[in-house]
Design an enzyme around this catalytic site. Sequence first.
Site, mmCIF file in Angstrom:
data_model
loop_
_atom_site.group_PDB
_atom_site.id
_atom_site.type_symbol
_atom_site.label_atom_id
_atom_site.label_comp_id
_atom_site.label_asym_id
_atom_site.label_seq_id
_atom_site.Cartn_x
_atom_site.Cartn_y
_atom_site.Cartn_z
ATOM 1 N N ASP A 18 -3.030 2.507 -5.866
ATOM 2 C CA ASP A 18 -1.938 2.509 -4.883
ATOM 3 C C ASP A 18 -1.877 1.276 -4.003
ATOM 4 O OD1 ASP A 18 -4.203 3.131 -3.296
ATOM 5 O OD2 ASP A 18 -2.871 4.029 -1.814
ATOM 6 N N GLU A 19 -2.591 0.228 -4.370
ATOM 7 C CA GLU A 19 -2.687 -0.935 -3.489
ATOM 8 C C GLU A 19 -2.727 -2.211 -4.314
ATOM 9 O OE1 GLU A 19 -5.973 -1.927 -0.467
ATOM 10 O OE2 GLU A 19 -6.044 0.230 -0.756
ATOM 11 N N ASP A 42 0.858 -1.186 0.000
ATOM 12 C CA ASP A 42 0.000 0.000 0.000
ATOM 13 C C ASP A 42 0.897 1.240 0.000
ATOM 14 O OD1 ASP A 42 -2.030 1.793 0.284
ATOM 15 O OD2 ASP A 42 -2.696 1.104 2.254
HETATM 16 MG MG LIG Z 1 -2.442 3.897 0.230
#
Ligand SMILES: [Mg+2]
Length: 362
Positions: free
Chosen positions: A104-105, A10
């Site tokens: 973003d993950e 993350d």
């Molecule tokens: Mg994040």
Amino acid sequence: MQQRKIIHVDMDAFYASVELHDRPELRGQPVVVAWDSIRSVICAASYEARRYGLHSAMSVAKARRLCPHAVYIPPNFERYRAVSRQVHAIFARYTHTIEPVSLDEAYLDVSNYQGPLPYARDIARAIRTDIFTETGLTASAGIAPNKFLAKIASDWRKPNGQFVIAPAQITAFLQSLPIGKIPGVGKVTQQKMHRLGWHTVGDLAKIDRRILIQHFGRWGYRLYEFARGRDNRIVQSNAVRQQISNEITLEQDENRIEIRRHLPTLALTLMQQMQRRQLTGYCLTLKLKTNDFHIHTRSQTFSSPLYTQAALIQAGQQLLSRMPSDQIYYRLIGLGISQFDSRSHQPELWSEDEMAYPVTSD
Ligand SMILES: [Mg+2]
């Protein structure tokens, strides 16, 4: 039974971090990524901005009251997508089983990693180092035997940290974990659980499954498993097809009653396809094509995975009974399964209580 190794990566305050990286003159200032309108909400807040209580999804109106001097930057998703692709390319050096969750993950399954690094934690560290070296951004990682735990773990040492939940630590870790840490348990659910007297995952583990289902519907099944640290959901890379299916084109058109005889063949093939991939699935879909080329589908999600021919036939018959029958002739029948779990982690036997029955439809 082989233990899986899952990493959840993350990026830290992703959009805000990208903007700060691109505009070093803003470092140390509270930075908010949001469209500058009083009616919009925050897309991302830098860690500096978070000190003022700002966070993503907060209204800009409220943020302006809490931190009047914050710097507002409109989101540039093209740029975030470009960085996300760069990060994805780094993941691909370590495994091909990558499931992006958002820009973003991502979840990575590194169970079959064959490189020089001895442990999954080393792989996570190497990935984070590569990300920092090549993008200038930090990421956090969680390492655990399943997605549920890896997701919690990635949050544990944020920002720029990583945390391992090893199989032997699961029970102790969950015992005192606040229920709000369970992914998907938001404020409202948390309040409801608190009213019921449940505060930790340990409390949740004492609750009967029927009670959980009564309060939370289908989500109750997952909660029951989560409370025990169990989660068989596979890391679903784009390479893994979202559905396994097979179909039969008939030599002569058949009505709904006649077409039923093909279910055992379809169910057997489906079962064999799942066995080869070590998968089981929760959602069965029946497809029929009429002789004038209209396609009808019916789907049903079950409470536990289907993997025997008998269970597939039975579920297929239920779906068939929901298909149109009057004066309709079909030329094709297909059966497909989706929402996969990893078969290698299924208990060998299912108690009566755990037999599959429908929980949602279509
Ligand atoms: Mg994040």
